[in-house]
Design a protein around this motif. Structure first.
Motif, PDB file in Angstrom:
ATOM      1  N   VAL B 115       0.922  -1.256   0.082  1.00  0.00           N
ATOM      2  CA  VAL B 115      -0.074   0.125   0.068  1.00  0.00           C
ATOM      3  C   VAL B 115       0.807   1.193  -0.068  1.00  0.00           C
ATOM      4  CG1 VAL B 115      -1.897   1.171   1.348  1.00  0.00           C
ATOM      5  CG2 VAL B 115      -1.522  -1.299   1.492  1.00  0.00           C
ATOM      6  N   SER B 116       0.478   2.120  -0.768  1.00  0.00           N
ATOM      7  CA  SER B 116       1.358   3.464  -0.757  1.00  0.00           C
ATOM      8  C   SER B 116       0.107   4.760  -0.662  1.00  0.00           C
ATOM      9  CB  SER B 116       2.223   3.699  -1.908  1.00  0.00           C
ATOM     10  OG  SER B 116       1.477   3.866  -3.006  1.00  0.00           O
ATOM     11  N   GLN B 117       0.810   5.794  -0.496  1.00  0.00           N
ATOM     12  CA  GLN B 117       0.016   6.890  -0.621  1.00  0.00           C
ATOM     13  C   GLN B 117      -1.172   6.877  -1.537  1.00  0.00           C
ATOM     14  OE1 GLN B 117       1.101   9.262   1.794  1.00  0.00           O
ATOM     15  NE2 GLN B 117      -0.958  10.305   1.677  1.00  0.00           N
ATOM     16  N   ASP B 118      -0.634   6.514  -2.873  1.00  0.00           N
ATOM     17  CA  ASP B 118      -1.822   6.667  -4.006  1.00  0.00           C
ATOM     18  C   ASP B 118      -1.910   5.234  -4.973  1.00  0.00           C
ATOM     19  OD1 ASP B 118       0.192   9.429  -5.211  1.00  0.00           O
ATOM     20  OD2 ASP B 118       0.657   7.357  -5.076  1.00  0.00           O
ATOM     21  N   THR B 119      -1.145   4.301  -4.340  1.00  0.00           N
ATOM     22  CA  THR B 119      -1.477   3.154  -5.031  1.00  0.00           C
ATOM     23  C   THR B 119      -1.716   1.898  -4.114  1.00  0.00           C
ATOM     24  OG1 THR B 119       1.053   2.440  -4.798  1.00  0.00           O
ATOM     25  CG2 THR B 119       0.275   3.735  -6.643  1.00  0.00           C
TER      26      THR B 119
END
Lengths: 559, 195
Positions: B115-119
């Motif tokens: 999980v990342s900020q926008d993916t």
């Protein structure tokens, strides 16, 4: 016994019984050539590596033994590609050893480096890169085994120069064990019986026999089968000689330039028995109109040949020779049942014999071949280049024994004829070897004239010079509105007589018809290599002809 | 028609190139090819998914079997095999869409692996149809990257076994006065086709 890789390589060849090696040295293969210097193997130094491969190929086809080539890395190896592809297409046993740059330099674009294993992968039965000298004896044992078992073919061994310098304890294995290679599957007797039943019921059977029967050494078995059953036989260009063409059951060659009666027989057959043949497009013509009424029986050692282009009704995977033996046991005389069929074939034979204009003043190619055939009693070992002269040789020599017609059938390699004649002559030193060549084909490999002359290899070259790439010219005349684009050679051809003489051959030129027979006699009588330069008709076409895309019985012929 | 072919090959230099070269040289279409070592380190197993009619498949099988480095070839029957593919999908995600994506992931029993900020990066395994279905549903969220391993497959009831190499003592094929080697009878790599 401790040997260097190079010495071990040559020792392997000696232990395989290799008599001749054809090749040309260079940097990366120097250690191996140093070992050749000490060996009893006879080395034939060629002028171009392509010649070496065709010589090894001609030797192999003339004898059934594996031909061997030894060349250097890079350009030496890439020059063998045409010869390898020729041998691969026609299933000729060959082992080709190529030098390679040192293992640590592989992949660095080193001097005279080429990815030879990669380049030759599609044109060899198998290939190896020797990375460790300890693997060498096993690899060589496997290479010779693979090359000349099952459906034969060329095997290439890429041999890096540092490996050839490494020292190893040499022991040549007696056996091979390759779990992915099963060249001789057992013959499925049920399939043989099924085929025999089909053939027994047939009213219009034809045997269609190819190079596989030659490779299998099945000439005798084929003759026995035909004598017993009376089934008519046609052969492919690679099958020529495996069945005597003077035999009353012979239909001669089929296909694009085959006889009317062979092609009509195939098209009207009710059972077609393909033996060691692979339904090449030059044989079948338009594939969906090929033998439309026939059930097809296919005997071939290569399972992948079966139902590749033509759907087969009964397949028998296996060596041709034992299968034909079984057929002979199971089949009876079919002549009474085939009365009408054989009568029909006789009608075709009478109505459409092979013919050429006997009355013309010009020297016709067919005439020369016909005369050479008569003067050699149809007993010479014949090689050809590729083109019109090849087809006329196929039509007019009348071959009587297996391994007597050597030509590039599958790949159609121009330049094949002359070097392959050299190889064939070395393999069969006591026989007359005649190369029929065209002026186009001959010029592709004529640098080997000096090879024939230096080693005193007494091949007889019958050069049929029509001043054209004749087959191309024929197609341009028939299908390209007589626009002879790049097919005219005459004005630029060299003086072949001088070239032959300068290379140390005995040579004669004939320009009038009445000179032909004396010319042939003079060349045949000469003890060493000799060339007969025949200025032949420029616009003679090969007929009969089934134009590409036509059904096999849509034949055009001379008026 | 789609076919899944299992191939055992020698785990050696250049084998993949031989197989790939065969497909390109003969004009066969490969949909996917997955290869890896088996429990026997000397043997690799390939799963090749290809399409073509029966004649094409027959040729593919026979031409593969003809390669010296190919040990055995089997056409896996759809009703008797399991096939799986592993796919990693990086999809654009933000606070507003993350939950919707996770619902899809759960429905397909896939996993979020990063999980990342926008993916979001998703791991999914399954047959082709499942993977395709999930990708279709994720499409509206913007797929950034998709990596597929290609199908691997195994049969339910049979074992693709390695035949023992038979030991042959060939004659000297290059020597005068001998004919071609005549090895003993052997089993062929593919079944003879009789019609």
């Amino acid at each position: 016994m401790k040997l260097t890789g190079a010495q071990a390589m040559i020792r392997c060849l000696e232990l395989e019984g290799v008599e001749y090696v054809f090749g040309l040295p260079g940097g990366a293969i120097l250690p191996t050539f140093d070992a050749v210097y000490d060996s009893k193997i006879k080395f034939i130094l060629v002028r171009h590596e392509q010649g070496a491969t065709h010589m090894a190929d001609g030797y192999a086809r003339a004898t059934g033994r594996t031909g061997v080539v030894l060349v250097t890395s890079g350009p030496g190896a890439t020059n063998t590609v045409t010869g390898l592809a020729t041998a691969y297409m026609d299933s000729v046993p060959m082992v080709c050893i190529t030098g390679q740059v040192a293992t640590h330099a592989i992949g660095s674009d080193a001097f005279q480096e080429a990815d030879v294993v990669g380049i030759t992968r599609p044109v060899t039965k198998h290939n190896y890169l020797v990375k460790d000298v300890k693997d060498l004896p096993r690899i060589m044992k496997e290479a010779f085994y693979i090359a000349n078992s099952g459906r034969p073919g060329p095997v290439l061994v890429d041999f890096p120069v540092d490996v050839s310098r490494q020292v190893t304890e040499f022991e040549y294995p007696k056996t091979v064990a390759i779990r992915g290679y099963h060249p001789n599957p057992p013959i499925n007797m049920e399939q043989v019986k099924k085929a025999a039943d089909l053939i027994m019921q047939a009213k219009r059977p034809v045997l269609y026999v190819g190079g596989g029967a030659v490779g299998s050494g099945a000439g005798k078995e084929l003759l026995e089968l035909v004598n017993k059953t009376g089934i008519p036989v046609t052969t492919t260009v690679l099958g020529l000689g495996v069945f005597p063409e003077t035999h009353p059951s012979s239909l001669r060659m089929l296909g694009m330039h085959g006889t009317h009666y062979a092609n009509y027989s195939v098209q009207n057959s009710d059972v077609l028995i393909a033996v060691g043949a692979r339904f090449d497009d030059r044989v079948t013509g338009k594939i969906d109109k090929f033998a439309p009424h026939a059930k097809i029986v296919h005997v071939d050692i290569d399972p992948a040949s079966i139902s590749k282009t033509i759907k087969v009704d009964v397949s028998i995977v296996g060596d041709v020779k034992p299968v034909l033996k079984e057929f002979s046991k199971l089949l009876k005389d079919k002549r009474p049942q085939m009365k009408e069929w054989l009568a029909q074939i006789e009608v075709w034979k009478k109505k459409h014999p092979l013919k050429y204009d006997q009355s013309t003043e010009e020297i016709l190619q067919e005439y020369v071949i016909d005369q050479v055939a008569k003067l050699t009693n149809h007993k010479a070992v014949v090689t050809t280049g590729v083109g019109q002269h090849q087809m006329w040789t196929a039509q007019w020599y009348q071959f009587e024994s297996p391994r007597s017609m050597i030509n590039s059938g599958g790949l159609g390699t121009m330049g094949y004829g002359f070097p392959s004649a050299i190889g064939a002559q070395l393999g069969r030193p006591n026989e007359t070897v005649v190369c029929f060549d065209g002026d186009g084909s001959f010029q592709m490999t004529m640098c080997e004239l000096v090879t024939a002359s230096f080693y005193k290899i007494p091949v007889k070259i019958i050069l049929l010079d029509n001043g054209h790439h004749g087959m191309v010219r024929q197609w341009q005349e028939l299908f390209y509105r007589e626009r002879y684009s790049a097919s005219v050679l005459g004005p630029s051809n060299p003086d072949f007589l001088k070239i032959a003489e300068a290379s140390g051959l005995f040579a004669k030129r004939v320009e009038r018809k009445d000179e032909v027979i004396p010319g042939i006699k003079a060349v045949l009588a000469h003890a060493g290599p000799a060339l007969l330069h025949c200025r032949v008709a420029k616009k003679e076409n090969v007929y009969p002809m089934v134009p590409a895309g036509n059904a096999l019985d849509q034949i055009i012929d001379m008026a | 028609m789609k076919h899944t072919v299992a191939v055992l090959v020698e785990n050696s230099f250049g084998v993949l190139a031989r197989v790939a070269g065969l497909f390109s040289a003969r004009g066969f279409n490969i949909d996917s090819l997955a290869v890896g070592e088996t429990h026997d380190p000397q043997i690799s197993r390939m799963t090749i998914v290809a399409h073509g009619n029966d004649r094409v498949l027959e040729q593919i099988m026979k031409q593969l079997a003809k390669l010296i480095d190919v040990i055995c070839v089997e056409d896996l029957k759809p009703e008797d095999m399991m096939e799986r593919e592993l796919v990693l999908v990086k999809v654009q995600a933000n606070a507003a869409t993350r939950n919707d994506i996770m619902q899809i992931v759960n429905t397909f029993r896939a996993k979020i692996v990063d999980v990342s900020q926008d993916t979001l990066t998703i791991e999914v395994t399954g047959g082709e149809s499942k993977v395709d279905a999930m990708l279709e549903l994720l499409q509206p969220f913007k797929l950034l990257e998709v990596v597929r391993t290609g199908t691997v497959a195994i049969s339910r009831n049979s074992v693709l076994s390695v035949p023992a190499a038979e030991i042959v003592e060939p004659k000297r094929s290059a020597a005068a006065a001998t004919q071609a080697a005549a090895p003993k009878k052997t089993k062929s790599k593919t079944k003879e086709i009789s019609k």
